[in-house]
Design a protein around this motif. Structure first.
Motif, PDB file in Angstrom:
ATOM      1  N   THR A 283       0.862  -1.176   0.000  1.00 41.03           N
ATOM      2  CA  THR A 283       0.000   0.000   0.000  1.00 41.03           C
ATOM      3  C   THR A 283       0.897   1.223   0.000  1.00 41.03           C
ATOM      4  OG1 THR A 283      -1.755  -1.127   1.224  1.00 41.03           O
ATOM      5  CG2 THR A 283      -1.756   1.288   1.285  1.00 41.03           C
ATOM      6  N   VAL A 284       0.638   2.177  -0.894  1.00 41.53           N
ATOM      7  CA  VAL A 284       1.489   3.354  -1.023  1.00 41.53           C
ATOM      8  C   VAL A 284       0.694   4.593  -0.629  1.00 41.53           C
ATOM      9  CG1 VAL A 284       2.954   4.718  -2.546  1.00 41.53           C
ATOM     10  CG2 VAL A 284       2.755   2.247  -2.897  1.00 41.53           C
ATOM     11  N   ARG A 285       1.258   5.378   0.254  1.00 44.84           N
ATOM     12  CA  ARG A 285       0.653   6.628   0.708  1.00 44.84           C
ATOM     13  C   ARG A 285       1.580   7.777   0.317  1.00 44.84           C
ATOM     14  NH1 ARG A 285      -3.231  10.320   1.972  1.00 44.84           N
ATOM     15  NH2 ARG A 285      -2.687  11.562   3.799  1.00 44.84           N
ATOM     16  N   ARG A 286       1.217   8.501  -0.743  1.00 50.35           N
ATOM     17  CA  ARG A 286       1.974   9.668  -1.189  1.00 50.35           C
ATOM     18  C   ARG A 286       1.297  10.903  -0.595  1.00 50.35           C
ATOM     19  NH1 ARG A 286       1.079   6.199  -5.330  1.00 50.35           N
ATOM     20  NH2 ARG A 286       2.938   5.242  -6.304  1.00 50.35           N
ATOM     21  N   ILE A 287       2.050  11.675   0.179  1.00 52.73           N
ATOM     22  CA  ILE A 287       1.472  12.830   0.867  1.00 52.73           C
ATOM     23  C   ILE A 287       1.849  14.089   0.088  1.00 52.73           C
ATOM     24  CG2 ILE A 287       1.326  14.063   3.059  1.00 52.73           C
ATOM     25  CD1 ILE A 287       2.718  11.145   3.981  1.00 52.73           C
ATOM     26  N   PRO A 288       0.884  14.719  -0.573  1.00 57.66           N
ATOM     27  CA  PRO A 288       1.190  15.857  -1.440  1.00 57.66           C
ATOM     28  C   PRO A 288       1.872  16.992  -0.681  1.00 57.66           C
ATOM     29  CG  PRO A 288      -1.052  15.080  -1.806  1.00 57.66           C
ATOM     30  CD  PRO A 288      -0.560  14.387  -0.578  1.00 57.66           C
ATOM     31  N   ASP A 289       2.953  17.530  -1.290  1.00 56.26           N
ATOM     32  CA  ASP A 289       3.664  18.697  -0.772  1.00 56.26           C
ATOM     33  C   ASP A 289       4.146  18.498   0.657  1.00 56.26           C
ATOM     34  OD1 ASP A 289       4.737  21.276  -1.033  1.00 56.26           O
ATOM     35  OD2 ASP A 289       3.036  22.154   0.031  1.00 56.26           O
ATOM     36  N   ALA A 290       4.390  17.266   1.065  1.00 58.29           N
ATOM     37  CA  ALA A 290       4.904  17.010   2.417  1.00 58.29           C
ATOM     38  C   ALA A 290       6.399  16.769   2.364  1.00 58.29           C
ATOM     39  CB  ALA A 290       4.193  15.814   3.036  1.00 58.29           C
ATOM     40  N   ASN A 291       7.060  17.047   3.492  1.00 54.50           N
ATOM     41  CA  ASN A 291       8.512  16.920   3.555  1.00 54.50           C
ATOM     42  C   ASN A 291       8.928  15.554   4.104  1.00 54.50           C
ATOM     43  OD1 ASN A 291       8.067  17.081   6.336  1.00 54.50           O
ATOM     44  ND2 ASN A 291       8.602  19.250   6.458  1.00 54.50           N
ATOM     45  N   HIS A 292      10.188  15.464   4.488  1.00 53.16           N
ATOM     46  CA  HIS A 292      10.735  14.195   4.966  1.00 53.16           C
ATOM     47  C   HIS A 292      10.027  13.715   6.234  1.00 53.16           C
ATOM     48  CE1 HIS A 292      13.713  11.051   5.094  1.00 53.16           C
ATOM     49  NE2 HIS A 292      14.167  11.420   6.275  1.00 53.16           N
ATOM     50  N   MET A 293       9.544  14.656   7.012  1.00 54.41           N
ATOM     51  CA  MET A 293       8.831  14.317   8.247  1.00 54.41           C
ATOM     52  C   MET A 293       7.324  14.218   8.028  1.00 54.41           C
ATOM     53  SD  MET A 293      11.218  13.770  10.305  1.00 54.41           S
ATOM     54  CE  MET A 293      10.210  13.507  11.759  1.00 54.41           C
ATOM     55  N   LEU A 294       6.915  14.103   6.773  1.00 56.98           N
ATOM     56  CA  LEU A 294       5.515  13.911   6.395  1.00 56.98           C
ATOM     57  C   LEU A 294       4.647  15.109   6.759  1.00 56.98           C
ATOM     58  CD1 LEU A 294       5.094  10.196   7.610  1.00 56.98           C
ATOM     59  CD2 LEU A 294       6.136  11.052   5.505  1.00 56.98           C
ATOM     60  N   GLN A 295       5.275  16.251   6.912  1.00 58.61           N
ATOM     61  CA  GLN A 295       4.568  17.478   7.254  1.00 58.61           C
ATOM     62  C   GLN A 295       4.474  18.374   6.023  1.00 58.61           C
ATOM     63  OE1 GLN A 295       7.531  18.405  10.252  1.00 58.61           O
ATOM     64  NE2 GLN A 295       6.005  18.235  11.865  1.00 58.61           N
ATOM     65  N   HIS A 296       3.362  19.077   5.881  1.00 58.57           N
ATOM     66  CA  HIS A 296       3.196  19.966   4.744  1.00 58.57           C
ATOM     67  C   HIS A 296       4.117  21.173   4.885  1.00 58.57           C
ATOM     68  CE1 HIS A 296      -0.485  17.543   4.298  1.00 58.57           C
ATOM     69  NE2 HIS A 296      -0.336  17.813   3.014  1.00 58.57           N
ATOM     70  N   SER A 297       4.784  21.501   3.806  1.00 57.30           N
ATOM     71  CA  SER A 297       5.855  22.493   3.872  1.00 57.30           C
ATOM     72  C   SER A 297       5.366  23.883   4.253  1.00 57.30           C
ATOM     73  CB  SER A 297       6.582  22.551   2.521  1.00 57.30           C
ATOM     74  OG  SER A 297       5.670  22.831   1.471  1.00 57.30           O
ATOM     75  N   ASN A 298       4.102  24.198   3.965  1.00 57.82           N
ATOM     76  CA  ASN A 298       3.632  25.555   4.231  1.00 57.82           C
ATOM     77  C   ASN A 298       3.023  25.728   5.622  1.00 57.82           C
ATOM     78  OD1 ASN A 298       1.498  23.920   3.551  1.00 57.82           O
ATOM     79  ND2 ASN A 298       0.350  25.527   2.469  1.00 57.82           N
ATOM     80  N   PHE A 299       2.738  24.632   6.314  1.00 56.51           N
ATOM     81  CA  PHE A 299       2.232  24.765   7.701  1.00 56.51           C
ATOM     82  C   PHE A 299       2.623  23.518   8.495  1.00 56.51           C
ATOM     83  CE2 PHE A 299      -1.128  23.347   4.862  1.00 56.51           C
ATOM     84  CZ  PHE A 299      -1.650  22.214   5.458  1.00 56.51           C
TER      85      PHE A 299
END
Length: 322
Positions: A283-299
């Motif tokens: 199962t693949v979970r691609r998190i849009p616009d997220a960084n290495h820590m799976l956090q969104h880069s803008n918030f």
């Protein structure tokens, strides 16, 4: 009552390994010796549910200790380790890298967060996997049962190591790989050269020159490249997570941020391509616009990370009914 129970458990096993409780947590600390004679420290939180799955959480790169203790209590550098254990759905295991901890100066303060000489001399993918396997083996004794499910959750460097443990240990049933390399970490440097350099050829050539230097002295623990000793790199460059997961029996949950600047998303896609092409359960979970820590880069905040961890654990529990 819980403290008494933990004390009894530690006392009962004192002949096999040293043991103490970690204040403010459900973990007990054990120290054993592996086949190479190294002292291996691990932490185990035993679930009150008989036969609960065993969860091994593997940290990323570096030499920070899993638990940092003080008179007031302890905190873990592995995200959500303590809180996951407190939910009591898993028996939870974490292992210290042998010789972990930062070098200290005469005043007892960290020296630029540098790892100890012993750590650099010891740490490779092979020696780290050996330590983890030794801890898993001993933890099963402490649990008094062989778990029907063993889940390994590895982040970054830990994701690649999780793949190696899974292929070596047939009891591993599930792997959650977060932000890890797809094949050799050398590919990550090449991929980033293509993504980030104007003169791609020059950047790729420089990366391969560094690899040539490492190959000239692959066992050196005093020569460094990209922040780690040659000895560490020569070992990890031979690690192929995609191939390991292809051979392992475990079901796989792969998650990564599409804007990861520590491990290229394209590197992680290699795992998805190889496993899906072979018909493996992934199962693949691609998190849009997220960084290495799976956090969104803008918030960026820990809520992002917590949500992704919860989704990954939901995948595990849902997989048991299929």
């Amino acid at each position: 009552m819980l403290r008494v129970a933990v004390f009894i458990m530690c006392f009962f096993y004192i002949s096999n390994a040293s043991c103490e409780t970690i204040k403010g947590t459900s973990f007990s600390e054990y120290t054993i010796q592996d086949k190479a004679g190294r002292n291996i420290t691990y932490y185990l939180s035993k679930s009150n549910t008989k036969g609960a799955p065993l969860l091994l959480m593997i940290q990323g790169s570096g030499c920070d200790r899993v638990f940092n203790k003080s008179p007031e209590g302890a905190y873990s550098t592995i995200f959500n380790l303590v809180s996951v254990a407190s939910e009591d759905r898993f028996s939870v295991l974490a292992v210290e890298k042998p010789f972990s901890g930062v070098r200290q100066n005469s005043e007892g303060n960290a020296v630029e967060s540098t790892c100890t000489t012993d750590f650099h001399q010891d740490f490779t993918a092979v020696t780290w996997v050996a330590a983890l396997n030794a801890a898993i083996k001993d933890a099963k004794v402490k649990l008094n049962y062989t778990p029907a499910q063993i889940l390994i959750f590895g982040h970054s460097e830990g994701a690649g190591i999780a793949s190696k443990v899974a292929v070596e240990n047939s009891l591993v049933t599930h792997v959650i790989a977060s932000g890890g390399s797809g094949i050799s970490q050398m590919f990550d440097f090449v991929a980033f050269a293509y993504q980030n350099c104007f003169d791609r050829s020059a950047c790729v050539d420089q990366a391969y020159r560094e690899l040539d230097n490492i190959n000239l002295d692959p066992q050196s623990s005093t020569k460094f490249a990209w922040g780690h000793p040659y000895k560490r790199w020569s070992s990890f460059f031979r690690l192929d997570p995609a191939e390991n997961l292809l051979k392992a029996k475990a079901k796989v949950y792969l998650m990564f941020g599409t804007s990861d600047t520590a491990t290229p998303a394209l590197s992680q896609e290699i795992i998805a391509v190889k496993l899906k092409s072979a018909g493996k359960d992934i199962t693949v979970r691609r998190i849009p616009d997220a960084n290495h820590m799976l956090q969104h880069s803008n918030f960026s905040n820990l809520d992002d990370l917590t949500r992704e961890y919860n989704l990954a654990f939901d995948w595990f529990w849902n997989s048991l009914s299929h």
